[in-house]
Design a protein around this motif. Structure first.
Motif, PDB file in Angstrom:
ATOM      1  N   GLN A   1       0.688  -1.012   0.027  1.00  0.00           N
ATOM      2  CA  GLN A   1      -0.014  -0.136   0.017  1.00  0.00           C
ATOM      3  C   GLN A   1       0.909   1.274  -0.034  1.00  0.00           C
ATOM      4  O   GLN A   1       0.502   2.200  -1.079  1.00  0.00           O
ATOM      5  CB  GLN A   1      -0.944   0.140   1.100  1.00  0.00           C
ATOM      6  CG  GLN A   1      -2.082   1.159   1.455  1.00  0.00           C
ATOM      7  CD  GLN A   1      -2.869   1.067   0.016  1.00  0.00           C
ATOM      8  OE1 GLN A   1      -3.168  -0.019  -0.404  1.00  0.00           O
ATOM      9  NE2 GLN A   1      -3.280   2.181  -0.535  1.00  0.00           N
ATOM     10  N   MET A   2       1.985   1.315   0.804  1.00  0.00           N
ATOM     11  CA  MET A   2       2.871   2.236   0.712  1.00  0.00           C
ATOM     12  C   MET A   2       3.339   2.427  -0.640  1.00  0.00           C
ATOM     13  O   MET A   2       3.674   3.785  -1.097  1.00  0.00           O
ATOM     14  CB  MET A   2       3.891   2.009   1.944  1.00  0.00           C
ATOM     15  CG  MET A   2       3.659   2.307   3.217  1.00  0.00           C
ATOM     16  SD  MET A   2       3.398   4.186   3.707  1.00  0.00           S
ATOM     17  CE  MET A   2       3.307   3.929   5.519  1.00  0.00           C
ATOM     18  N   GLN A   3       3.789   1.409  -1.236  1.00  0.00           N
ATOM     19  CA  GLN A   3       4.447   1.901  -2.586  1.00  0.00           C
ATOM     20  C   GLN A   3       3.459   2.415  -3.393  1.00  0.00           C
ATOM     21  O   GLN A   3       3.812   3.144  -4.248  1.00  0.00           O
ATOM     22  CB  GLN A   3       4.934   0.419  -2.821  1.00  0.00           C
ATOM     23  CG  GLN A   3       5.925  -0.262  -2.572  1.00  0.00           C
ATOM     24  CD  GLN A   3       6.488  -1.740  -2.934  1.00  0.00           C
ATOM     25  OE1 GLN A   3       5.478  -2.592  -3.172  1.00  0.00           O
ATOM     26  NE2 GLN A   3       7.789  -2.182  -2.736  1.00  0.00           N
TER      27      GLN A   3
ATOM     28  N   GLU B   1       1.148   4.365  -2.606  1.00  0.00           N
ATOM     29  CA  GLU B   1       0.981   5.691  -2.133  1.00  0.00           C
ATOM     30  C   GLU B   1       2.254   6.545  -2.688  1.00  0.00           C
ATOM     31  O   GLU B   1       2.263   7.748  -3.153  1.00  0.00           O
ATOM     32  CB  GLU B   1       1.099   5.750  -0.785  1.00  0.00           C
ATOM     33  CG  GLU B   1      -0.503   5.862  -0.423  1.00  0.00           C
ATOM     34  CD  GLU B   1      -0.667   5.486   0.924  1.00  0.00           C
ATOM     35  OE1 GLU B   1       0.160   5.438   2.036  1.00  0.00           O
ATOM     36  OE2 GLU B   1      -1.717   5.067   1.402  1.00  0.00           O
ATOM     37  N   LEU B   2       3.486   5.855  -2.602  1.00  0.00           N
ATOM     38  CA  LEU B   2       4.647   6.585  -3.225  1.00  0.00           C
ATOM     39  C   LEU B   2       4.529   6.858  -4.764  1.00  0.00           C
ATOM     40  O   LEU B   2       4.631   7.798  -5.269  1.00  0.00           O
ATOM     41  CB  LEU B   2       5.887   5.736  -3.151  1.00  0.00           C
ATOM     42  CG  LEU B   2       6.273   5.828  -1.572  1.00  0.00           C
ATOM     43  CD1 LEU B   2       7.771   5.120  -1.566  1.00  0.00           C
ATOM     44  CD2 LEU B   2       6.509   7.266  -1.192  1.00  0.00           C
ATOM     45  N   ASP B   3       3.786   5.972  -5.473  1.00  0.00           N
ATOM     46  CA  ASP B   3       3.511   6.099  -6.816  1.00  0.00           C
ATOM     47  C   ASP B   3       2.693   7.457  -7.025  1.00  0.00           C
ATOM     48  O   ASP B   3       2.894   8.190  -7.883  1.00  0.00           O
ATOM     49  CB  ASP B   3       2.549   4.905  -7.329  1.00  0.00           C
ATOM     50  CG  ASP B   3       3.303   3.682  -7.504  1.00  0.00           C
ATOM     51  OD1 ASP B   3       4.726   3.810  -7.482  1.00  0.00           O
ATOM     52  OD2 ASP B   3       2.888   2.485  -7.794  1.00  0.00           O
ATOM     53  N   THR B   4       1.894   7.425  -6.399  1.00  0.00           N
ATOM     54  CA  THR B   4       0.889   8.676  -6.322  1.00  0.00           C
ATOM     55  C   THR B   4       1.477   9.812  -5.922  1.00  0.00           C
ATOM     56  O   THR B   4       1.557  10.931  -6.890  1.00  0.00           O
ATOM     57  CB  THR B   4      -0.457   8.420  -5.316  1.00  0.00           C
ATOM     58  OG1 THR B   4      -1.142   7.408  -5.557  1.00  0.00           O
ATOM     59  CG2 THR B   4      -1.219   9.706  -5.576  1.00  0.00           C
ATOM     60  N   ALA B   5       2.142   9.804  -5.035  1.00  0.00           N
ATOM     61  CA  ALA B   5       2.924  10.885  -4.630  1.00  0.00           C
ATOM     62  C   ALA B   5       4.025  11.309  -5.835  1.00  0.00           C
ATOM     63  O   ALA B   5       4.149  12.684  -6.092  1.00  0.00           O
ATOM     64  CB  ALA B   5       3.879  10.502  -3.305  1.00  0.00           C
ATOM     65  N   GLU B   6       4.884  10.458  -6.451  1.00  0.00           N
ATOM     66  CA  GLU B   6       5.719  10.688  -7.509  1.00  0.00           C
ATOM     67  C   GLU B   6       4.952  11.394  -8.685  1.00  0.00           C
ATOM     68  O   GLU B   6       5.528  12.310  -9.251  1.00  0.00           O
ATOM     69  CB  GLU B   6       6.257   9.543  -7.779  1.00  0.00           C
ATOM     70  CG  GLU B   6       7.488   9.805  -8.825  1.00  0.00           C
ATOM     71  CD  GLU B   6       8.513   8.359  -9.111  1.00  0.00           C
ATOM     72  OE1 GLU B   6       7.782   7.284  -9.079  1.00  0.00           O
ATOM     73  OE2 GLU B   6       9.573   8.580  -9.035  1.00  0.00           O
TER      74      GLU B   6
ATOM     75  N   ARG C   1       2.293  13.119  -8.714  1.00  0.00           N
ATOM     76  CA  ARG C   1       1.895  14.625  -8.268  1.00  0.00           C
ATOM     77  C   ARG C   1       3.062  15.374  -8.272  1.00  0.00           C
ATOM     78  O   ARG C   1       3.133  16.445  -8.964  1.00  0.00           O
ATOM     79  CB  ARG C   1       1.328  14.555  -6.875  1.00  0.00           C
ATOM     80  CG  ARG C   1      -0.202  13.782  -6.923  1.00  0.00           C
ATOM     81  CD  ARG C   1      -0.697  14.076  -5.585  1.00  0.00           C
ATOM     82  NE  ARG C   1      -1.984  13.339  -5.445  1.00  0.00           N
ATOM     83  CZ  ARG C   1      -2.840  13.286  -4.292  1.00  0.00           C
ATOM     84  NH1 ARG C   1      -2.312  13.907  -3.175  1.00  0.00           N
ATOM     85  NH2 ARG C   1      -4.044  12.783  -4.103  1.00  0.00           N
TER      86      ARG C   1
END
Lengths: 126, 126
Positions: A105-107, A109-114, A116
């Motif tokens: 799940q964290m990964q 979220e990192l995808d999304t953050a990246e 953005r």
DNA sequence: TTTTACCTTTACGTTAACGTAAAGCTGCTG
DNA sequence: CAGCAGCTTTACGTTAACGTAAAGGTAAAA
């Protein structure tokens, strides 16, 4: 030919402080041989210390690491204790499975953050 | 129709104490609305809190969780900051990858421990 | 109206996991 | 033999992440 380590050799090898190693011993996670006063670490101690550090990387407390170490050698246990071991093992499995989910799940979220972040970079002046 | 939560509703829902929630706010991880003195938590706050708890389960400190939260909204950042964000994201990816390896290794060790335990049980009197 | 059930802030206490001296022994090496 | 390098124990200090009162505000229910 010496497959043994002094405390500072062990510390260098695994990138921890000697203070930490002594502390783990104080907490009952390690029990190296002694030559007089000096601690002598065997390859088995090395493995144990690696296990401790691995545990710490995934957020285990020292108490939990200690339990894992004890689970690893069930030889001196009666039936009752062995069954307790088995259920502790089952518990740990569940915890590890949950942690795998959390990491995945964290990964995401990192995808999304990246994404953005890249989008914001595209807008930003350079 | 109220998609909002009081602090104790939120606490019950996610199984944390109100003290912990207030502490996270104190540390700058949450910033709920207020109605007078009272804290009002939005669905977004809920998501943030879930992220915090997920982070904790895999051993992140609150400071690390805070960083993750900040990474999640890069809108107010200049180029320099955004690039810093990108490299933090890359770092986190590496850490998560390492943790995956650690968990898999732990699972293997549990396999071994279980085998030994079963063997010892076969030997033990019942 | 007083009790009950929430909420608030402030503040001190606690545990884990070491860090950081301090003080001293041991064994070579210049 | 003086000095350094590495080992030891003892002991106090530190940080994170809350727990646990204490003291008080608000609002509905009995």
């Amino acid at each position: 030919m010496s497959v043994n380590y002094s405390i500072s050799e062990l510390a260098r090898e695994l990138d921890v402080t000697t203070r930490a190693i002594r502390f783990y011993e104080e907490q009952g996670l390690l029990a190296p041989e002694r030559r007089g006063q000096e601690r002598i670490y065997s390859p088995k101690d090395l493995v144990t210390l690696k296990l401790i550090l691995r545990g710490k990387r995934i957020g285990f407390s020292l108490a939990e690491c200690k339990e894992l170490i004890e689970l690893y050698d069930p030889s001196g246990g009666n039936r009752k204790q062995l069954e307790a071991f088995m259920s502790k093992i089952a518990e740990r499995r569940l915890q590890l499975a949950q942690q795998l989910l959390d990491i995945e799940q964290m990964q995401l979220e990192l995808d999304t953050a990246e994404e953005r972040c890249l989008a914001a970079l595209a807008e930003a002046p350079h």
